[in-house]
Scaffold this active site. Structure first.
Site, short mmCIF file in Angstrom:
data_model
loop_
_atom_site.label_atom_id
_atom_site.label_comp_id
_atom_site.label_asym_id
_atom_site.label_seq_id
_atom_site.Cartn_x
_atom_site.Cartn_y
_atom_site.Cartn_z
N SER A 37 0.83 -1.19 0.00
CA SER A 37 0.00 0.00 0.00
C SER A 37 0.88 1.26 0.00
O SER A 37 1.71 1.42 -0.88
CB SER A 37 -0.96 -0.04 1.19
OG SER A 37 -1.97 0.91 1.07
N ASP A 178 -6.37 -3.69 -1.66
CA ASP A 178 -5.18 -3.32 -0.88
C ASP A 178 -4.43 -4.56 -0.38
O ASP A 178 -5.03 -5.48 0.20
CB ASP A 178 -5.61 -2.46 0.30
CG ASP A 178 -4.43 -1.84 1.03
OD1 ASP A 178 -3.70 -2.57 1.72
OD2 ASP A 178 -4.25 -0.62 0.91
#
Length: 407
Positions: A37, A178
């Site tokens: 991320s 994510d």
């Protein structure tokens, strides 16, 4: 080889830029970097050696540079909360959110696509990898740069950052999530590449982290003691705090600084710790005894070491094996925080004590009857007890000092 692994955590990623700033000052280089991320995005900037670009991004961060969100709504949610007379407005925004199927991260997409230098990343001699999850294929992806399709580096970096609240963008017809849902701190990727020494910069975010319990692996963790805030708090003020925190926390690890929340060049010896505790005035110890329910018959020195010390260990949340020096340093740090002593500075011990004394604010002395009447109540709230104890010390002791001894 030494590697660097960067945890995911949205806006908390400013902390990692602070760490990078310290790495540069310390002359530290890494042979490989992995991240998830925001950790993947910061890692890409490091591989590209775009320090100035990263500095510009994090020092000038603002919500509108990341999200297409109404500034009024963002301010209400992040800063002031939602009041009854604002409910209709929030409902209207929520309907738009549902219709659009997520927060619009157009500005972030633009920033990443313009800032990613795929040719530089691929030509770098350093390993670089990151994590995402393919929802379409129902499988996690731990990718190194050579496994990313040509021309898709920016897209896959974005895929590593797709929180569920974001409006997803498909890559070649596939939807991604994510990478923190699979592995938010991909130390294992570096280990599998042969790295046996890895620095890991944590953001203390929610997310799954794979265990890396290998006998031949050394992991040096850099992690915050202070709250880094909300993953969507892209305010400049919060970013500034987190940058400073990451910088000083990194220096603490690699320059062997002392202190839990502050940054000190030296610690306190056991002799100095004992001398500090036994040096408290009888008036001070008497009031502390009333607050904590200590003995009223023990001699002063025994009272300080036999009864006050165990209470301080519990009150300050220290491990049972804590030394006298460490315990007193922890107490002094709490006093410094109470008196709002500047956090982001490296102190000598004497300088730290001087700073505490110079910041001392006038306080009214609390009456003994107050301590006695509320002692039972206070025992159920450590924060209140600690605050009252600090007030006793500050009002009863004219000046706090350490009797320095040779190390």
């Amino acid at each position: 080889m030494i590697g660097l692994s960067l945890e995911g955590g949205g806006a908390k990623g400013a902390y990692q830029f602070g760490a990078w700033k310290a790495f540069r000052e310390l002359g530290m280089e890494f042979d490989g970097i992995t991240g998830t991320s925001i950790g993947a995005l910061n890692g890409a900037l490091m591989i590209q050696e775009d320090y100035e670009k990263a500095r510009e991004i994090w020092e000038e961060i603002a919500p509108e540079k990341i999200l297409n969100i109404d500034s009024k709504l963002y301010k209400m949610v992040m800063e002031t909360g939602i009041k009854p007379d604002q409910i209709q407005y929030v409902l209207e925004q929520a309907q738009r959110f549902v219709k659009d199927a997520g927060l619009d991260i157009g500005p972030l997409v633009k920033m990443i696509r313009e800032g990613t230098k795929e040719d530089v990343i691929r030509k770098s001699k350093k390993d670089f990898g990151f994590v995402t999850v393919s929802l379409t294929d129902l499988k996690p992806l731990e990718l190194f740069k050579e496994e990313v399709p040509e021309g898709k580096m920016a897209d896959y970096l974005l895929a590593s950052s797709y929180l569920p609240v974001f409006k997803p963008e498909k890559i070649d017809g596939k939807t991604f999530l994510d990478g923190g849902f699979y592995n938010n701190l991909p130390i294992n990727m570096l280990y599998q590449k042969g790295y046996k020494k890895i620095v890991a910069v944590r953001l203390m975010s929610k997310g799954r982290i794979k265990k890396v319990d290998f006998e031949d692996l050394e992991v040096i963790y850099i992690q915050p003691k202070h709250d880094l805030g909300n993953i969507l708090d892209f305010s400049k003020e919060k970013a500034e705090f987190n940058i400073n925190l990451g910088y000083y926390d990194t220096l603490k690890v690699f320059q062997d600084l002392y202190g839990e929340n502050y940054y000190l060049k030296a610690g306190i010896t056991d002799r100095e710790g004992v001398a500090f505790l036994q040096g408290l005035k009888e008036e001070t110890l008497g009031k502390i005894s009333g607050l904590l329910g200590l003995s009223t018959t023990l001699p002063k020195n025994r009272l300080a070491l036999e009864e006050l010390v165990p209470k301080l260990v519990q009150l300050l949340g220290c491990r049972k094996e804590v030394s006298y020096g460490e315990l007193v340093l922890k107490l002094l740090e709490e006093i410094a925080a109470h008196e709002k002593v500047e956090l982001f500075k490296i102190y000598g011990l004497e300088e730290f004590m001087e700073e505490i004394n110079s910041k001392r604010r006038p306080m009214k002395k609390s009456r003994d009857t107050l301590f006695q009447s509320s002692a039972l109540l206070l025992r159920f709230n450590k924060d209140i007890i600690l605050e009252e104890l600090i007030k006793i010390i500050l009002t009863s002791e004219e000046k706090l000092s350490l009797q320095r001894t040779d190390p």
